[in-house]
Design an enzyme around this catalytic site. Structure first.
Site, PDB file in Angstrom:
ATOM      1  N   HIS A   1       0.846  -1.195   0.000  1.00  0.00           N
ATOM      2  CA  HIS A   1       0.000   0.000   0.000  1.00  0.00           C
ATOM      3  C   HIS A   1       0.883   1.246   0.000  1.00  0.00           C
ATOM      4  O   HIS A   1       2.109   1.142  -0.109  1.00  0.00           O
ATOM      5  CB  HIS A   1      -0.990  -0.016   1.166  1.00  0.00           C
ATOM      6  CG  HIS A   1      -0.348  -0.123   2.521  1.00  0.00           C
ATOM      7  ND1 HIS A   1       0.470   0.856   3.037  1.00  0.00           N
ATOM      8  CD2 HIS A   1      -0.392  -1.109   3.454  1.00  0.00           C
ATOM      9  CE1 HIS A   1       0.886   0.490   4.231  1.00  0.00           C
ATOM     10  NE2 HIS A   1       0.390  -0.702   4.504  1.00  0.00           N
TER      11      HIS A   1
ATOM     12  N   HIS B   1       4.108   1.455   2.142  1.00  0.00           N
ATOM     13  CA  HIS B   1       5.279   0.769   1.588  1.00  0.00           C
ATOM     14  C   HIS B   1       5.893   1.588   0.457  1.00  0.00           C
ATOM     15  O   HIS B   1       7.114   1.722   0.354  1.00  0.00           O
ATOM     16  CB  HIS B   1       4.891  -0.604   1.022  1.00  0.00           C
ATOM     17  CG  HIS B   1       4.213  -1.515   2.010  1.00  0.00           C
ATOM     18  ND1 HIS B   1       2.917  -1.934   1.855  1.00  0.00           N
ATOM     19  CD2 HIS B   1       4.649  -2.066   3.161  1.00  0.00           C
ATOM     20  CE1 HIS B   1       2.587  -2.726   2.868  1.00  0.00           C
ATOM     21  NE2 HIS B   1       3.616  -2.819   3.682  1.00  0.00           N
TER      22      HIS B   1
ATOM     23  N   CYS C   1      -0.503 -10.772  20.741  1.00  0.00           N
ATOM     24  CA  CYS C   1      -1.298 -10.418  19.567  1.00  0.00           C
ATOM     25  C   CYS C   1      -0.673 -11.104  18.355  1.00  0.00           C
ATOM     26  O   CYS C   1       0.467 -10.815  17.997  1.00  0.00           O
ATOM     27  CB  CYS C   1      -1.347  -8.905  19.350  1.00  0.00           C
ATOM     28  SG  CYS C   1      -2.158  -8.461  17.791  1.00  0.00           S
TER      29      CYS C   1
ATOM     30  N   CYS D   1       0.254  -8.725  15.502  1.00  0.00           N
ATOM     31  CA  CYS D   1       1.499  -7.985  15.750  1.00  0.00           C
ATOM     32  C   CYS D   1       2.700  -8.923  15.811  1.00  0.00           C
ATOM     33  O   CYS D   1       3.830  -8.480  15.688  1.00  0.00           O
ATOM     34  CB  CYS D   1       1.466  -7.249  17.088  1.00  0.00           C
ATOM     35  SG  CYS D   1       0.408  -5.817  17.154  1.00  0.00           S
TER      36      CYS D   1
ATOM     37  N   CYS E   1      -5.385  -5.092  21.663  1.00  0.00           N
ATOM     38  CA  CYS E   1      -4.145  -4.634  21.043  1.00  0.00           C
ATOM     39  C   CYS E   1      -4.336  -3.191  20.564  1.00  0.00           C
ATOM     40  O   CYS E   1      -5.299  -2.901  19.859  1.00  0.00           O
ATOM     41  CB  CYS E   1      -3.782  -5.526  19.858  1.00  0.00           C
ATOM     42  SG  CYS E   1      -2.578  -4.769  18.754  1.00  0.00           S
TER      43      CYS E   1
ATOM     44  N   HIS F   1      -4.278  -3.328  16.568  1.00  0.00           N
ATOM     45  CA  HIS F   1      -5.261  -4.114  15.821  1.00  0.00           C
ATOM     46  C   HIS F   1      -6.658  -4.114  16.422  1.00  0.00           C
ATOM     47  O   HIS F   1      -7.592  -4.614  15.803  1.00  0.00           O
ATOM     48  CB  HIS F   1      -4.756  -5.550  15.660  1.00  0.00           C
ATOM     49  CG  HIS F   1      -3.523  -5.636  14.823  1.00  0.00           C
ATOM     50  ND1 HIS F   1      -2.257  -5.650  15.359  1.00  0.00           N
ATOM     51  CD2 HIS F   1      -3.367  -5.649  13.478  1.00  0.00           C
ATOM     52  CE1 HIS F   1      -1.374  -5.695  14.383  1.00  0.00           C
ATOM     53  NE2 HIS F   1      -2.004  -5.690  13.237  1.00  0.00           N
TER      54      HIS F   1
ATOM     55  N   LYS G   1      -8.406   7.928   8.392  1.00  0.00           N
ATOM     56  CA  LYS G   1      -7.387   6.904   8.569  1.00  0.00           C
ATOM     57  C   LYS G   1      -7.459   5.910   7.415  1.00  0.00           C
ATOM     58  O   LYS G   1      -8.537   5.587   6.938  1.00  0.00           O
ATOM     59  CB  LYS G   1      -7.650   6.136   9.867  1.00  0.00           C
ATOM     60  CG  LYS G   1      -6.848   6.633  11.034  1.00  0.00           C
ATOM     61  CD  LYS G   1      -7.022   5.655  12.180  1.00  0.00           C
ATOM     62  CE  LYS G   1      -6.073   5.954  13.312  1.00  0.00           C
ATOM     63  NZ  LYS G   1      -6.306   5.073  14.453  1.00  0.00           N
TER      64      LYS G   1
ATOM     65  N   LYS H   1      -9.050  -0.841   5.778  1.00  0.00           N
ATOM     66  CA  LYS H   1      -9.600  -1.800   4.822  1.00  0.00           C
ATOM     67  C   LYS H   1     -11.110  -1.636   4.714  1.00  0.00           C
ATOM     68  O   LYS H   1     -11.673  -1.753   3.638  1.00  0.00           O
ATOM     69  CB  LYS H   1      -9.254  -3.221   5.263  1.00  0.00           C
ATOM     70  CG  LYS H   1      -7.874  -3.627   4.781  1.00  0.00           C
ATOM     71  CD  LYS H   1      -7.600  -5.089   5.038  1.00  0.00           C
ATOM     72  CE  LYS H   1      -6.151  -5.409   4.693  1.00  0.00           C
ATOM     73  NZ  LYS H   1      -5.623  -6.540   5.423  1.00  0.00           N
TER      74      LYS H   1
END
Ligand SMILES: [Zn+2]
Length: 539
Positions: free
Chosen positions: A20, A23, A128, A131, A145, A148, A325, A328
Site C-alpha cells: 500500500h 510501503h 497479539c 502484531c 491490542c 489491531h 485513517k 480496509k
C-alpha cells in the site's frame, strides 16, 4: 581517495498484506536517497525485500489453502511488482526465506547464546498474533491490542529470552552521545549523522529507556514456519528477530555456503570488505510503528554480537487519506502503482516527496496531488523547458549560444546553481525531502522570472541587442542543463526526457558539483523541442 559507500535500507515488508501507499512511501524515500548518493559519487547499496516467516503467515497460507512457501512466493512477488511499478533504481531484493539468511541468523543466535545472553523460561502472557508480539496488560487499550483492536490470546510456553536489560545503559549512552566523534567508525562517511532522526524520535526512545528494558522472548514453541533455533528443534525464532538480521545477512550473501553443514564464521564475515564497506554506516528507513524494534532491540542484538550499531535510523510517519485513517473497511487505500500508471511515476514520487509524512503524519489529498502536477511540474518546470526551447528554436536555430554580454540575472542563476550541491546534501542527509525540492525550485522559479524580466521576444526584434539575447538564452539553457542533471533522484523520468530534448542524453558529469556548474562544452549543442514534460491533468 577511497570510494565512498552508502547503504540504505527499507524495512523488509511483511507479506501478510498487499503493498500500500505506506510501503511505496518508504521505498521511494529510499530510492531517492540511493539515486542522490550515486549522483554524489557514492557506491550505493540499496536494500528492500520481504519478511516471510511467522505464525501469522502460516495462518494466512492455511486459509488460502496453500503451503507457506507457495503463499510467500506469491505475496513477495507483489512487492517486487511494486518496485518495478515505481521504477526503482538498482537494488537488492531480500527474502528471509533465502537459505543463506537462515544460516547467518542461526550463527547470530549461537553467538549470543555462547555469551550467555539468553535465559530459558516460561512465557506467560498476552500475545497479539497480528502484531507477532507480546503485550503487558497495561499496554492494552480496553483489553485490546492498541494497533489491531483485537483481543490478544493467552500464551504459556517455554521460550528463550534475550537479556535486553543488560543493554539499557549502553543504549542510553549511545543516544545521549549523538555528537560523538565518528571518525573512528568503520568507513564513516555520513556527516553529522544522528542515531535517530528526526530528533523527536530520539526523545521518544530515550523516554522509554528511562523506564528500563524488559527481557524479551525471542523464540516460539508452537510455531514451525520460521528459522529453527540451532540445537533445539522444538523452537523457531521470532519472525521479527530473524527479520532484523537481514540488514547484515544480506551483506554476507556471497560468502555463506548454504550447503555446508558447518555454521558460517560470523567473525570472518564481519571482517570481509563486502560487509565493512557498508556497515555500520547504514541508514535504516522505517515507519514509526517499528521504531522500537529498530532502535533498542536491534541495537542490543548487535551490541550483544559485538557488531557495531548502525549510524542512522530515520523514521517517517503515516498517511491519512482525505482526512480519514487508512483502513480496509473504508476501502480508501491509495495504490501508488495504479496512480503512477494513470498519471506518471514522477508525479507520484514528487507528491510523496513534497507532501508525504516525512516529519509528521500527512494527508493524501487528490486535489492537492493534481494541483502539484499542474503547478510545480507542468506550470513551472515543464513550462520553463518548453518556453526556453521554443525561443531557442526561434532565435538561435535551436543551438545553444555563447554567454553573450552578460547581465545580473545571468550571474544570479549561475550562483544559485553553484550553491545547489551543498543545499541538497544537507537536506538529503536530514531526510528533508521538501527542502531538497525547495532548493531546486528556487532555481526553476528564478529562471522563469528571468524570462519575464528580460523579455527575450523584445530583444529579438532589435539586432543591436543580439548579445543580450544570447546571454538570456545561454543562461536559460545552462540552467535547464543543471536541472536535468540534479533531477534524477527526484524526477527520474522527466530528467531523462529533459536530457534528450537538451541534446545531452549521453553527457556524463564527474559528480554533483560539476553537474551544477555552467558547461563550456554545452555551447553549440543542438536541442530538440519535444512533447510536454508534464501534460496538465483535469483531476
Ligand atoms: Zn496487534
Amino acid at each position: 581517495m577511497a570510494a565512498k559507500h552508502y547503504y540504505v535500507t527499507t524495512p523488509i515488508y511483511y507479506v501478510n498484506d498487499n503493498p500500500h501507499v505506506g510501503h511505496a512511501t518508504t521505498t521511494l524515500y529510499a530510492d531517492t536517497l540511493a539515486r542522490f548518493k550515486r549522483l554524489d559519487g557514492f557506491t550505493v547499496r540499496f536494500l528492500t525485500g520481504t519478511d516471510e516467516h511467522g505464525q501469522k503467515i502460516a495462518k494466512a497460507a492455511e486459509q488460502a489453502g496453500v503451503a507457506p512457501k507457495e503463499f510467500v512466493d506469491r505475496v513477495s512477488q507483489k512487492f517486487r511488482d511494486m518496485c518495478d511499478g515505481l521504477g526503482l533504481s538498482e537494488h537488492y531484493f531480500m527474502r528471509t526465506t533465502y537459505g543463506y539468511h537462515a544460516r547467518v541468523v542461526q550463527a547470530f543466535f549461537q553467538r549470543l547464546r555462547d555469551k550467555g545472553l539468553f535465559v530459558k523460561r516460561t512465557y506467560e502472557g498476552l500475545y497479539c498474533v497480528a502484531c507477532e508480539q507480546g503485550y503487558s496488560l497495561s499496554s492494552l487499550v480496553d483489553g485490546k491490542c492498541p494497533i489491531h483492536k483485537t483481543e490478544p490470546v493467552k500464551m504459556n510456553e517455554e521460550n528463550y529470552f534475550f537479556k535486553l536489560s543488560v543493554f539499557t545503559d549502553l543504549m542510553r549512552q549511545r543516544l545521549d552521545d549523538e555528537t560523538r566523534d565518528r571518525s573512528k567508525d568503520v568507513a564513516g562517511t555520513i556527516p553529522n549523522a544522528m542515531s535517530l532522526q528526526p530528533a523527536t524520535k530520539r526523545n521518544e526512545i530515550l523516554g522509554k529507556l528511562r523506564e528500563g528494558l524488559d527481557d524479551v522472548s525471542v523464540t516460539r514453541k508452537s510455531v514451525t514456519w520460521g528459522v529453527p533455533v540451532p540445537g533445539d528443534e522444538s523452537q523457531v525464532l521470532y519472525v521479527w528477530y530473524d527479520a532484523l538480521i537481514n540488514y547484515v545477512s544480506s551483506l554476507m550473501k556471497d560468502r555463506v555456503d548454504e550447503t555446508s553443514t558447518a555454521a558460517p564464521d560470523l567473525d570472518a564475515l564481519i571482517k570481509a570488505d563486502d560487509f565493512r564497506n557498508y556497515w555500520p554506516t547504514a541508514v535504516h528507513l522505517i515507519g514509526k510503528e517499528i521504531l522500537w524494534h529498530h532502535s533498542a532491540i536491534w541495537w542490543s542484538m548487535l551490541a550483544g554480537a559485538d557488531i557495531p550499531m548502525p549510524h542512522t535510523v530515520y523514521t517517517h510517519n503515516w498517511w491519512t487519506v482525505e482526512g480519514e485513517k487508512l483502513s480496509k473497511t473504508l476501502g480508501n487505500a491509495i495504490d501508488a502503482v495504479e496512480l503512477a500508471k494513470r498519471y506518471s511515476r514522477d508525479a507520484v514520487r514528487f507528491y510523496i516527496l513534497r507532501d508525504g509524512p516525512n516529519r509528521s503524519d500527512a494527508d493524501w489529498r487528490h486535489e492537492q496531488f493534481v494541483n502539484r502536477i499542474n503547478t510545480e511540474l507542468a506550470g513551472e518546470l515543464g513550462n520553463l523547458l518548453s518556453r526556453s526551447l521554443g525561443m531557442l528554436e526561434k532565435y538561435c536555430a535551436a543551438v545553444v549560444p555563447g554567454a553573450g554580454s552578460g547581465n545580473a540575472g545571468a550571474k544570479e542563476l549561475e550562483q544559485i546553481a553553484k550553491g545547489l550541491p551543498n543545499k541538497l546534501r544537507e537536506a538529503m542527509d536530514q531526510f528533508a525531502f521538501p527542502q531538497a525540492l525547495d532548493a531546486i525550485w528556487e532555481l526553476v522559479r528564478r529562471a522563469n522570472r528571468y524570462v519575464d524580466e528580460t523579455q527575450p521576444f523584445k530583444l529579438a526584434k532589435d539586432p543591436a541587442k543580439r548579445a543580450e539575447l544570447e546571454t538570456v538564452m545561454h543562461s536559460l539553457l545552462q540552467t535547464l542543463r543543471v536541472l536535468a542533471h540534479v533531477l534524477p533522484p527526484f524526477l527520474p523520468d522527466a530528467s531523462e526526457k529533459m536530457k534528450a530534448q537538451l541534446g545531452i542524453a549521453r553527457e556524463t558529469v564527474g559528480g554533483l558539483d560539476e553537474a551544477c556548474c555552467w558547461s563550456e562544452a554545452f555551447r553549440g549543442v543542438k536541442t530538440t523541442k519535444g512533447e510536454a514534460l508534464f501534460p496538465r491533468v483535469e483531476g
